[in-house]
Motif scaffolding. Structure first.
Motif: not given
Length: 406
Positions: A67-69, A376-377, A382-384
C-alpha cells in the motif's frame, strides 16, 4: 510516464499524507499500518543500498511494505535534500529510523523540517534515542539488542540455560505499535492547533515500558525474576502441559472463576484448605494446593489427546489452548472465518497469501490495494508532482541521486 497512481479512499486515515524513510522492521511496521488504514504513504529508499525488506527472508517486504509508493532518493545529497524538503511541505507525518541524531548531522533538524511545514509530525525511531549518553545514542541496534538492553531478554528462556530473545522480532513490532500510537496522538494535536511535534522513540524504552509488572524487581537491589521456561514461577496451573499424543496444551488458571472451574473439574475440593473459595490465583510458595494442582493437570493431560483436553477444559470454563504451529493456524476454521489471511498479487503478478489488516474497522475498514512497490518505481510521478521536468529527473538518475531497481 504511466498513468498516475491514485490512492483509493478508504479507512480511517484516508487523506492523511505520510512520508517514510523508515528502515528495517520497527518503524516500517507502523507505517504499514497507517497505509493499511488508508493513509497516502510515500516510502523513500536509499539508492546506495537496498532496504533489508528487499533482501531479507520470507515475505517481510511484501507484508510490511504494501500500500505504498516508492521513490529512491539520496536524502543527504544537495539535490536530495532539496527534494526531500519539498516532499514534506504538504505531509502530515514523517517517519524515519536511523541511529540517534543522524538527521541532525545532515543538517535536517526538526526545526529545519518545521520551517517547511510547521504542522508536521516527526517520528524518530532509533535503538537508543536522540538524547542521552553520546556513545549509546550513536550505537546501531536491532531487535535483540533492544531486548538485551531493556532487561527483557534476561527474563526469557529456561532457568538452567542462557537467556534468549523472544521471537519473532518482538521489540521491532512493539516499537512499531508505540510509533503508530504516538504519531496519531501528535497528528490529532497538530490538526487542532496547527503545531506539529517531534517524537523521540527509543526501542529499548518501548521494551522497558511493557515490563510494567516487573517494576518491583527493577527497584529492589538483588531481586531477580527467574526465567520461567514454559511454566510460571509464581502461579500453579499456568504453563504448558504435554498430552498423551505428545502435543502441548497451554493452560492459564487465573481469576476467581478460573480457579473455581479447574478445581471443581479436577475434583480437588473447592473451598477446602488447599483451595479456599474466592482465591484469584493458586500461588506457588503460598498456596497449599499449588503442587497438587500442577500434578493433577499433568496426570489429566497425560490421559488425553490435546484435542480432547482442550475441548473438555474449555467446556468447564478453563482458559487453555493447543500450542498451535503454522500449519495448524493457516487451516484453522476460526482463522478462516475471520479472514485472517488474504491473497494479493505482487508487482510481478505472483499470487501470495499474507495477513489481513488488523484490527477490523466496522465503518471504515482498511484494505490491501497495492503490493510492495519496486525500488523507485514511482520516481517520475512523485518528482514531476514536485515540479521537476523530465530533463531534471534524468539528471538526477545520472548523478545517482535517484535510482530504480526491483
Amino acid at each position: 510516464m504511466a498513468g498516475k497512481t491514485v490512492v483509493p479512499e478508504f479507512g480511517p486515515l484516508s487523506g492523511v499524507k505520510v512520508v517514510s524513510a523508515a528502515l528495517a522492521m520497527a518503524a516500517p511496521f507502523a507505517v504499514m499500518m497507517m497505509a493499511d488504514y488508508g493513509a497516502d504513504v510515500t516510502w523513500i529508499e536509499s539508492p546506495l543500498m537496498p532496504d533489508i525488506s528487499r533482501v531479507g527472508p520470507g515475505m517481510l517486504g511484501q507484508q510490511d511494505r504494501r500500500n505504498q509508493k516508492s521513490v529512491s532518493l539520496n536524502i543527504p545529497s544537495p539535490e536530495g535534500r532539496e527534494i526531500f524538503l519539498k516532499m514534506l511541505k504538504d505531509a502530515d507525518i514523517f517517519v524515519e529510523s536511523s541511529k540517534g541524531g543522524q538527521y541532525a548531522k545532515w543538517g535536517l533538524t526538526d526545526e529545519v523540517l518545521w520551517e517547511q511545514n510547521p504542522a508536521l509530525v516527526i517520528v524518530h525511531v532509533s535503538g537508543f534515542g536522540q538524547t542521552g549518553i553520546p556513545e549509546h545514542v550513536s550505537r546501531p541496534s536491532y531487535d535483540p539488542i533492544a531486548q538485551a538492553f531493556s532487561g527483557f531478554m534476561s527474563i526469557n528462556g529456561f532457568p538452567d540455560r542462557p537467556p534468549i530473545p523472544a521471537a519473532p522480532q518482538v521489540a521491532d513490532y512493539i516499537t512499531g505499535l508505540f510509533a503508530l500510537g504516538s504519531a496519531l496522538a501528535a497528528l490529532y494535536k497538530a490538526k487542532t492547533t496547527g503545531e506539529g511535534d517531534s517524537i523521540d522513540l527509543a526501542q529499548f524504552e518501548a521494551m522497558a515500558r511493557i515490563q510494567c509488572y516487573m517494576v518491583d524487581y527493577m527497584n529492589v537491589p538483588g531481586m531477580t525474576f527467574p526465567r520461567e521456561g514454559n511454566r510460571s514461577a509464581m502461579l500453579a496451573g499456568w504453563g504448558g502441559f504435554t498430552c498423551k499424543d505428545g502435543k502441548d496444551l497451554f493452560i492459564a488458571v487465573s481469576g476467581g472463576g478460573g480457579v473455581k472451574n479447574v478445581v471443581e473439574f479436577l475434583g480437588l475440593g473447592y473451598g477446602s484448605e488447599e483451595f479456599p473459595a474466592g482465591s484469584p490465583n493458586v500461588m506457588k510458595g503460598r498456596s497449599k494446593g499449588a503442587a497438587i494442582l500442577d500434578q493433577k493437570l499433568e496426570e489429566y493431560c497425560a490421559t488425553k489427546t490435546v484435542e480432547e483436553a482442550e475441548k473438555e477444559l474449555t467446556a468447564a470454563g478453563v482458559a487453555c489452548c493447543t500450542v498451535m504451529d503454522y500449519e495448524m493456524i493457516v487451516n484453522h476454521p476460526h482463522y478462516l472465518a475471520r479472514d485472517v489471511f488474504i491473497e494479493w498479487e505482487t508487482m510481478q503478478g505472483k499470487k501470495i497469501r499474507g495477513l489481513n489488516v488488523v484490527p477490523k474497522f466496522k465503518k471504515h475498514p482498511g484494505k490491501v490495494w497495492r503490493p510492495m512497490p519496486g525500488m523507485g518505481m514511482d520516481n517520475e510521478e512523485i518528482l514531476s508532482d514536485l515540479g521537476l521536468t523530465e530533463e531534471q529527473i534524468q539528471e538526477l538518475y545520472e548523478k545517482k541521486v535517484i535510482k530504480k531497481g526491483k
